[in-house]
Scaffold this motif. Structure first.
Motif, PDB file in Angstrom:
ATOM      1  N   GLN A  25       0.833  -1.203   0.000  1.00 20.73           N
ATOM      2  CA  GLN A  25       0.000   0.000   0.000  1.00 20.73           C
ATOM      3  C   GLN A  25       0.863   1.246   0.000  1.00 20.73           C
ATOM      4  O   GLN A  25       1.765   1.399   0.819  1.00 20.73           O
ATOM      5  CB  GLN A  25      -0.926   0.010   1.216  1.00 20.73           C
ATOM      6  N   CYS A  27       1.349   4.882   0.976  1.00 16.03           N
ATOM      7  CA  CYS A  27       0.808   5.728   2.041  1.00 16.03           C
ATOM      8  C   CYS A  27       1.207   7.184   1.790  1.00 16.03           C
ATOM      9  O   CYS A  27       2.368   7.464   1.479  1.00 16.03           O
ATOM     10  CB  CYS A  27       1.325   5.277   3.396  1.00 16.03           C
ATOM     11  N   ARG A  36      -2.800   1.486   7.732  1.00 19.20           N
ATOM     12  CA  ARG A  36      -2.814   0.796   6.444  1.00 19.20           C
ATOM     13  C   ARG A  36      -3.575  -0.531   6.535  1.00 19.20           C
ATOM     14  O   ARG A  36      -3.780  -1.072   7.612  1.00 19.20           O
ATOM     15  CB  ARG A  36      -1.389   0.534   5.965  1.00 19.20           C
ATOM     16  N   ARG A  37      -3.935  -1.035   5.388  1.00 21.50           N
ATOM     17  CA  ARG A  37      -4.609  -2.328   5.315  1.00 21.50           C
ATOM     18  C   ARG A  37      -3.633  -3.428   5.724  1.00 21.50           C
ATOM     19  O   ARG A  37      -2.475  -3.450   5.294  1.00 21.50           O
ATOM     20  CB  ARG A  37      -5.077  -2.567   3.876  1.00 21.50           C
ATOM     21  N   SER A 171      -5.582   0.178  -9.839  1.00 24.82           N
ATOM     22  CA  SER A 171      -6.795  -0.485  -9.355  1.00 24.82           C
ATOM     23  C   SER A 171      -6.538  -1.976  -9.220  1.00 24.82           C
ATOM     24  O   SER A 171      -5.520  -2.497  -9.709  1.00 24.82           O
ATOM     25  CB  SER A 171      -7.949  -0.261 -10.339  1.00 24.82           C
ATOM     26  N   VAL A 223      -0.077  -0.331  -4.709  1.00 25.83           N
ATOM     27  CA  VAL A 223      -1.425   0.178  -4.962  1.00 25.83           C
ATOM     28  C   VAL A 223      -1.734   1.312  -3.992  1.00 25.83           C
ATOM     29  O   VAL A 223      -1.194   1.360  -2.886  1.00 25.83           O
ATOM     30  CB  VAL A 223      -2.496  -0.936  -4.822  1.00 25.83           C
ATOM     31  N   ASP A 224      -2.625   2.210  -4.412  1.00 28.57           N
ATOM     32  CA  ASP A 224      -3.071   3.281  -3.533  1.00 28.57           C
ATOM     33  C   ASP A 224      -4.265   2.833  -2.697  1.00 28.57           C
ATOM     34  O   ASP A 224      -4.300   3.066  -1.487  1.00 28.57           O
ATOM     35  CB  ASP A 224      -3.429   4.524  -4.348  1.00 28.57           C
ATOM     36  N   ASP A 225      -5.247   2.219  -3.344  1.00 28.10           N
ATOM     37  CA  ASP A 225      -6.453   1.757  -2.641  1.00 28.10           C
ATOM     38  C   ASP A 225      -6.289   0.274  -2.337  1.00 28.10           C
ATOM     39  O   ASP A 225      -6.669  -0.594  -3.123  1.00 28.10           O
ATOM     40  CB  ASP A 225      -7.692   2.012  -3.502  1.00 28.10           C
ATOM     41  N   ALA A 226      -5.692  -0.003  -1.188  1.00 20.67           N
ATOM     42  CA  ALA A 226      -5.360  -1.385  -0.844  1.00 20.67           C
ATOM     43  C   ALA A 226      -6.609  -2.238  -0.647  1.00 20.67           C
ATOM     44  O   ALA A 226      -6.639  -3.403  -1.049  1.00 20.67           O
ATOM     45  CB  ALA A 226      -4.502  -1.415   0.416  1.00 20.67           C
ATOM     46  N   GLU A 227      -7.633  -1.674  -0.038  1.00 22.93           N
ATOM     47  CA  GLU A 227      -8.852  -2.443   0.211  1.00 22.93           C
ATOM     48  C   GLU A 227      -9.510  -2.853  -1.103  1.00 22.93           C
ATOM     49  O   GLU A 227      -9.921  -4.007  -1.267  1.00 22.93           O
ATOM     50  CB  GLU A 227      -9.825  -1.622   1.056  1.00 22.93           C
ATOM     51  N   GLU A 228      -9.597  -1.917  -2.047  1.00 17.26           N
ATOM     52  CA  GLU A 228     -10.214  -2.238  -3.340  1.00 17.26           C
ATOM     53  C   GLU A 228      -9.405  -3.275  -4.093  1.00 17.26           C
ATOM     54  O   GLU A 228      -9.958  -4.203  -4.693  1.00 17.26           O
ATOM     55  CB  GLU A 228     -10.354  -0.957  -4.172  1.00 17.26           C
ATOM     56  N   ARG A 231      -9.868  -6.696  -2.472  1.00 21.29           N
ATOM     57  CA  ARG A 231     -11.218  -7.194  -2.726  1.00 21.29           C
ATOM     58  C   ARG A 231     -11.344  -7.729  -4.149  1.00 21.29           C
ATOM     59  O   ARG A 231     -11.949  -8.781  -4.383  1.00 21.29           O
ATOM     60  CB  ARG A 231     -12.234  -6.072  -2.479  1.00 21.29           C
TER      61      ARG A 231
END
Length: 244
Positions: A25, A27, A36-37, A171, A223-228, A231
């Protein structure tokens, strides 16, 4: 030519699932690092050198936006350094990977180099740059949002190199496309087609040995959006969970 189908090293009984630590991720500042995730699929977070603060007690990937010799001593453990540069700056960036008298301030961790082409970059520039970076002992970086031709040229070099590369993805879908393209490169399949229309089953269906061979080539995806991103990969069967 070696392919994933023929790379079968001995199987140790205690090895980790092959996608452990795949994602890192990015940050925006030191305060974001503790938030962070977390999870097995995540490796060290990525943080700009200018944003390093005290109290970071886990290894980080440091993006060199300041001169390395200005970094304060006693900071966090560094898992890898990243540097962004233009084609014209590549020689200077590669000097950072040197050791000995030619570099009075050698880096304390591996270096990944991300190159942004200019408007006058010639066809095949990605392959040439990847070769130069790998030959210098650094990890070539695949920037986010690459064209299919750029990915194919880049992987034509890295699929047959011991250097390993680091990618950036905007993404989860792009992370999946990078994985699928790397699998295609190692199998001798159509890399452009795999990147444009990735088949998740080609990645999720890899056996343990083949997936580990993939990870010797593709070291990490930032990645910037770790949760996305997590998932999206999990939805397509790509996890860091050990098989039952």
């Amino acid at each position: 030519m070696s392919t994933l189908l023929t790379l079968h090293p001995p199987t140790p009984s205690d090895r980790q699932p092959p996608f452990t630590g795949l994602l890192s991720q990015r940050c925006p500042d030191a305060a974001a690092v503790p938030r962070r995730r977390l999870g097995a699929i995540f490796g060290p977070p990525v943080l700009a050198a200018s944003a390093l603060g005290s109290g970071l007690d886990h290894p980080v990937v440091v993006v060199l936006d300041v001169a390395p010799d200005t970094l304060a001593s006693g900071g966090p453990a560094v898992a890898r350094f990243d540097i962004d540069c233009s084609l014209e700056q590549l020689d200077d960036a590669l000097e950072l990977s040197l050791s000995g008298e030619s570099n009075p301030h050698p880096l304390t961790a591996p270096l990944a180099v991300f190159v942004a082409p200019d408007d006058h970059a010639e066809a095949g520039w990605a392959a040439e740059v990847a070769t130069r970076i790998a030959d210098a002992g650094a990890h070539p970086g695949l920037r986010a949002g690459p064209s299919p031709d750029e990915v194919a040229d880049f992987l034509a070099v890295l699929a047959h190199s011991d250097a390993g590369f680091v990618a950036r993805a905007a993404s989860g879908a792009e992370a999946l496309a990078i994985l699928a393209a790397t699998v295609a490169a190692l199998r001798g399949d159509d890399v452009r087609a795999a990147f444009v229309a990735p088949d998740p089953t080609r990645v999720a269906g890899l056996n343990q040995d083949a997936a580990e061979a993939l990870r010797t080539v593709l070291l990490s995806i930032e990645v910037d959006d770790a949760e996305e991103a997590e998932r999206h990969l999990v939805a397509h069967g790509i996890t860091a969970t050990a098989a039952p």
